[in-house]
Design an enzyme around this catalytic site. Structure first.
Site, short mmCIF file in Angstrom:
data_model
loop_
_atom_site.label_atom_id
_atom_site.label_comp_id
_atom_site.label_asym_id
_atom_site.label_seq_id
_atom_site.Cartn_x
_atom_site.Cartn_y
_atom_site.Cartn_z
N HIS A 20 0.84 -1.19 0.00
CA HIS A 20 0.00 0.00 0.00
C HIS A 20 0.87 1.24 0.00
O HIS A 20 2.00 1.21 0.49
CB HIS A 20 -0.93 0.02 1.22
CG HIS A 20 -2.16 -0.81 1.03
ND1 HIS A 20 -3.07 -0.54 0.04
CD2 HIS A 20 -2.62 -1.90 1.68
CE1 HIS A 20 -4.06 -1.43 0.10
NE2 HIS A 20 -3.80 -2.27 1.09
N LYS A 25 -13.39 5.75 7.23
CA LYS A 25 -13.54 6.94 6.38
C LYS A 25 -15.02 7.25 6.15
O LYS A 25 -15.41 8.40 6.01
CB LYS A 25 -12.83 6.72 5.04
CG LYS A 25 -12.81 7.97 4.14
CD LYS A 25 -11.82 7.82 3.02
CE LYS A 25 -12.33 6.88 1.96
NZ LYS A 25 -13.40 7.49 1.13
#
Length: 931
Positions: free
Chosen positions: A144, A586
């Site tokens: 990532h 999120k």
């Protein structure tokens, strides 16, 4: 009054100062006295501010930074960044020492404590053995865009760590001086090594980076841990010698690198093939090195000891006909093993090993068809030793090699396939059209999709035709699944086992992957019948708050499908489900994300228990607390009752991989915490709340979650132009431009929060020292709860309930602990500097004031619950670590803000952009868990 420092804390402080002095001398040598004095002036100014609260610090620091030339700016950024890396090395050594001390007293979090629990709870060996036989513990490495370390730097830092560890053991003046010179040389190498990548990482780079951690630590740390655990259990129950206890293979490594296509157009069949070949090469070369060493070590002679007939039979197949070794059957047997293994390597990889090892192969030898055949030969050697007074000769190397082969096979790590459900839908839409169907698959209702998919799964023929022309997307997707079939046949079934579906929103998302497996030859037999076989486990990933809430309903429908039990039974009567921490955070904020994850787990466990199907949860945790990060042991122990049950997979991402696995001792410690937590959560859970008390806590959490989510979404999604504020007030644009990973920072080319990946979202908030995803909304939730009290007495009672939850409920305790850490790292003064990057005052002022207000409310809430106004008062080691880092973080933050202003105003000097990226690296290193 501060407590006096322990000898270990004193040694830590001395090591940090020692490394700092070396770095200073290296900077003088390489950059000159003037640059060193500038860096030192900045450092002293920052230290003075944190010691004495110098209110003019910001102005002084900004003044010093403005006077820097671009080349000096680079030197300053590198100096403070490298100092963070050196501090991390010193702290890791200190942590290793602490861990050894705690292990000696069997503190929670280690396998020694679990062993004591086996004894205290009077567990029988069969109970323990049954647990491990059904257990699966799997860390899964993922690539990532928060990994900011280059491999070359990791290698140098490993050298520094070894030299620093040796420093305390040295006795003579000459040894000490030599060690010091070597440390100076290593820090010089660090300074003279490029910190940044000039080219964007490819998937191949990411594969190679991940494999470096196997070479650095995992190939040794995992087998060593498993062998020691096996030995400890055997000793506990008196099982030694020929009756020794043999630990089942329950610890398996996983990887997404090379198979994770979600949002990454650079991953395809070629990368999957590349990943399997490179992984297998690492495993084979490790085995060959170890076997070559065994050949030199296992020298018993039949003139002095007996050996088993099986060992003699194995030795007789050796290519070594030297008369000098005919009385050394172990060495002959090992040569036979080495020869067969070399042939296996050539057959699977297509080339000879690059190792300089004698591997002459006799004509009568054949390659190993599988890792199980290799294990059988190694066990022949081990059993002969054990039966003939050579058990102690197994422990140093052979025992660990056996555990390595059990763990890594010929594949090293299981590669997961992952793709988004909307891509599967697009592929099937095209397949149906080209097969002559008149409907638009994507436009169908969910019921219609399910019916059509089930009907197609029952058909013996395929939709795909080699005579049709298909889009690149369809060809790419089908080629990946076909490649999975190919590498499984070549390297073993554990090479690829799972197919993860991102954005699972309906049951048809699962059936789509079943149909794609049928098209690729991975699903065989009549759907719904007892003969059906499906090679890849379908793993739905529930990510958003809504998805988590829908997960039990979707999985209930899945389990209710006619004939689905035959398919699940073929896969061991197990179903894996992945839960996404990043996107749910999120989407709904820290508190709501954790609470909805908890509730989904509880409902799913109950559902699968009623269905008599074993559930394995795969936790998609990131490095930052806002993405599920935090101490592994506490996180696993905080899981709801029954959700672990010996089966758990979790992701290790970004810079967390380097933090956990770049050093063998650190890797051993982290792996042991993972294993111990799984044992303890499964067999000795902490959450023993009475049902009525638990229900009361859960009802309160529902209330708090609703308030927290409202506050979070009101800011992030419902405040006009908040996305503009975020993109302006954080280095998100600069992070996206940094060569951190092969995957784009956003799913789409927009500036919408919805389209931004959760990883750079959290990483950006960490850079500006707000760490908003790790705490925002909690203060409002507690404030709403207490404000609703009838009177002062009722309010006090509510506070007591919150404190009771902290003491009695592992979930709440872990949430509070993680928030405590996030707020300790948060600095609103620094964050205010970043907010100045937002030029529009009408946008900047009201949003930052709201963040300030929520920050104050959250601190007040923690003060009330923890009964302490100091952050991390219950974790002085971490508190001191963060406190010691701040003077060296602040200059990087101020420098980053100044550089971003220059960059965004149009300055084109490449050194400015490079300096920004250096500050990103340094801040990430300083905070450690921001990715």
């Amino acid at each position: 009054m501060n407590a006096p420092m322990t000898p270990a804390e004193t040694a830590l402080k001395e090591n940090i100062r020692y490394l700092g002095r070396i770095l200073g001398e290296v900077i003088k040598d390489n950059e000159g006295e003037k640059t060193f004095e500038t860096i030192e002036a900045i450092r002293q100014s920052a230290v003075k501010f944190h010691r004495e609260g110098d209110q003019e610090f910001t102005q002084k620091l900004d003044g010093l930074l403005k006077e820097l030339t671009n080349s000096q700016t680079i030197a300053v950024a590198r100096a403070f960044s490298y100092f963070k890396h050196l501090v991390n090395i010193a702290e890791d050594l200190y942590s290793n020492y602490q861990y050894r001390m705690e292990e000696s007293v069997e503190a929670p979090g280690g396998v020694a404590n679990s062993m004591r629990s086996f004894k205290d709870e009077k567990l029988e060996l069969k109970q323990i053995d049954d647990f491990f036989k059904s257990a699966l513990i799997s860390p899964v490495l993922t690539a990532h865009p928060t990994e900011v370390q280059r491999k070359s730097l990791l290698d140098t830092e490993q050298v520094i760590s070894s030299l620093l560890a040796n420093k305390a053991q040295l006795m003579s003046r000459q040894e000490t001086e030599k060690n010091s010179r070597m440390l100076y040389a290593a820090v010089t190498a660090l300074w003279q090594t490029r910190m940044l990548r000039f080219d964007k990482l490819t998937v191949n780079n990411e594969i190679d980076n991940a494999l470096s951690y196997y070479r650095l630590s995992l190939l040794d740390a995992i087998p060593e841990l498993l062998q020691d655990l096996e030995q400890d259990i055997g000793d506990l129950f008196g099982k030694t010698g020929t009756e020794r206890y043999q630990l089942p293979s329950f610890l398996q490594m996983g990887s997404w690198i090379g198979g994770d296509r979600d949002g990454n157009p650079n991953v395809n069949a070629a990368t999957l093939d590349m990943a399997t070949i490179q992984q297998s090469t690492v495993a084979f070369e490790h085995y060959l090195r170890e076997i070559s060493s065994l050949r030199k070590e296992l020298t018993p002679t039949t003139r002095l000891v007996k050996v088993s007939q099986a060992l003699l039979n194995l030795a007789s197949t050796s290519q070594d006909q030297s008369p000098h070794r005919q009385d050394e059957p172990y060495r002959l047997a090992i040569m036979a093993v080495m020869g067969r293994l070399s042939l296996s390597f050539q057959n699977l990889i297509g080339s000879e090993t690059s190792l300089h090892i004698e591997t002459n192969v006799a004509e009568n030898l054949r390659p190993y068809a599988s890792a199980d055949e290799l294990l059988a030969d190694l066990n022949i050697i081990a059993n002969s030793l054990i039966e003939n007074h050579g058990e102690l000769l197994v422990y140093p190397r052979l025992g660990k090699l056996i555990k390595a082969v059990e763990t890594f096979g010929f594949h090293l790590a299981t590669i997961d396939l992952r793709q988004s459900s909307d891509v599967h839908e697009a592929v099937l839409k095209e397949l149906f059209v080209n097969a002559g169907y008149s409907f638009d698959y994507a436009a169908l209702s969910e019921t219609e999709k399910v019916n059509i998919l089930l009907e197609e799964l029952r058909q013996p023929r395929l939709l795909f035709s080699p005579f049709q022309k298909y889009s690149d997307l369809l060809q790419t997707e089908m080629n990946v699944i076909r490649k999975a079939r190919e590498v499984r046949a070549k390297f073993g079934n554990r090479t690829v086992r799972h197919y993860i579906i991102s954005h699972t929103e309906t049951m048809s998302d699962l059936l789509e992957v079943a149909l794609l497996q049928k098209e690729a030859g991975l699903l065989r037999g009549a759907w719904g019948s007892a003969s059906v076989e499906m090679e890849l486990n379908i793993v739905p990933l529930f990510e958003t708050i809504e998805d988590l809430r829908n997960a039990p309903k979707i999985m209930s429908e899945w389990l209710s499908l006619l004939g689905i039990r035959h398919l699940i039974r073929y896969q061991g009567n197990e179903q894996e489900i992945m839960l996404g921490y990043s996107d749910s955070n999120k989407d709904g904020g820290f508190l709501t994300s954790n609470w909805e994850l908890y509730k989904a787990e509880v409902y799913l466990v109950e559902l699968f228990s009623q269905a008599d199907v074993r559930l394995r949860l795969f936790h998609g945790r990131g490095g930052a607390v806002g993405r599920g990060g935090g101490p592994t042991y506490q996180a696993i122990m905080a899981q709801p009752l029954g959700t672990v049950a010996g089966q758990i997979r979790l992701t290790e991402q970004g810079e967390i991989i380097a933090n956990k696995f770049s050093d063998p001792k650190v890797a051993r410690r982290n792996l042991e915490a993972f294993v111990a937590a799984t044992i303890d959560a499964s067999l000795f859970p902490q959450d023993q709340l009475p049902k009525t008390q638990r229900r009361a806590y859960e009802m309160l959490m529902d209330q708090l979650s609703a308030s927290a989510m409202h506050a979070y979404r009101d800011l992030v999604y419902e405040t006009p132009r908040f996305a503009e504020y975020f993109f302006s007030s954080t280095p998100i644009s600069e992070i996206a431009d940094l060569n951190l990973g092969s995957r784009p920072a956003s799913r789409k080319s927009t500036q919408r929060i919805e389209d931004l990946r959760a990883i750079p979202w959290g990483f950006s908030w960490g850079q500006c020292r707000l760490l908003l995803p790790g705490w925002y909304g909690f203060g409002s939730a507690i404030d709403d709860y207490l404000s609703a009290s009838k009177d002062a007495t009722d309010k006090e009672q509510r506070v007591l309930i919150l404190r009771d939850m902290l003491a009695a409920w592992p979930l709440f305790k872990t949430l509070i602990s993680n928030m405590d850490m996030m707020l300790a790292k948060t600095d609103l003064t620094i964050a205010a500097c970043y907010s100045e990057l937002v030029q529009d005052e009408t946008l900047r002022i009201p949003i930052f004031e709201r963040i300030q207000k929520e920050h104050a409310l959250t601190n007040q809430a923690l003060n009330l619950i923890l009964q302490n106004t100091e952050r991390l008062a219950n974790n002085p080691t971490l508190a001191n670590s963060i406190k010691n880092r701040l003077p060296y973080l602040d200059p990087l933050n101020h420098l980053q803000v100044a550089l971003i202003k220059r960059h965004r105003s149009g300055e084109t000097d490449v050194l400015v952009k490079r300096a920004i990226h250096l500050t990103i690296n340094g801040i990430a290193a300083g905070l450690r868990n921001t990715g």
